[in-house]
Design a protein around this motif. Structure first.
Motif, PDB file in Angstrom:
ATOM      1  N   VAL A   1       2.837  -8.775  -2.184  1.00  0.00           N
ATOM      2  CA  VAL A   1       2.797  -7.984  -3.450  1.00  0.00           C
ATOM      3  C   VAL A   1       3.637  -6.859  -3.224  1.00  0.00           C
ATOM      4  N   GLU A   2       3.590  -6.249  -1.859  1.00  0.00           N
ATOM      5  CA  GLU A   2       4.673  -5.121  -1.830  1.00  0.00           C
ATOM      6  C   GLU A   2       5.922  -5.371  -1.984  1.00  0.00           C
TER       7      GLU A   2
ATOM      8  N   ILE B   1       7.253  -7.835  -4.090  1.00  0.00           N
ATOM      9  CA  ILE B   1       7.360  -7.862  -5.457  1.00  0.00           C
ATOM     10  C   ILE B   1       7.299  -6.701  -6.039  1.00  0.00           C
ATOM     11  N   TRP B   2       6.593  -5.481  -5.690  1.00  0.00           N
ATOM     12  CA  TRP B   2       6.441  -4.181  -6.512  1.00  0.00           C
ATOM     13  C   TRP B   2       7.244  -3.393  -6.035  1.00  0.00           C
ATOM     14  N   SER B   3       8.170  -3.568  -5.095  1.00  0.00           N
ATOM     15  CA  SER B   3       9.038  -2.584  -4.680  1.00  0.00           C
ATOM     16  C   SER B   3      10.636  -2.855  -5.041  1.00  0.00           C
TER      17      SER B   3
END
Length: 114
Positions: A109-110, A112-114
């Motif tokens: 998730v980190e 993908i969001w970064s």
């Protein structure tokens, strides 16, 4: 001259062959009663002996049955212990894999969001 003492005859002395017929009949009846009593006691002894053999065989049967059940119980207890240990190892492994999956999902998730 010395006197010669002889043994006295008993008070109920009867010369041989001169037995009273009533007396003989009573003696025969007593002998028959004794034979009947002995036969009855022998029959009772045989019955008790057979009962003892039966009880002994039943005891041996139940003893062997309980010994077999005890051995089976011990075997199952050993298997149960092994299964419990395997279950604990698998539970720990699943918990570890769950933690790793959570960490990887968080990192994903980190990423993908970064």
């Amino acid at each position: 001259i010395k006197p010669v003492f002889r043994t006295k005859r008993p008070a109920e002395y009867k010369p041989f062959g001169l037995v009273d017929p009533k007396q003989r009949k009573v003696e025969q009846e007593q002998a028959k009663l004794q034979v009947d009593k002995i036969t009855k006691l022998e029959d009772e002894l045989q019955l008790i002996s057979n009962n003892l053999k039966f009880v002994s065989s039943e005891r041996d049967h139940w003893r062997s049955g309980t010994d077999l059940a005890r051995k089976e119980r011990e075997k199952m207890a050993g298997e149960n212990n092994q299964l419990r240990l395997a279950n604990m190892e698998l539970t720990e492994m699943v918990e570890e894999q769950g933690r790793v999956c959570t960490v990887l999902a968080g990192e994903l998730v980190e990423l993908i969001w970064s």
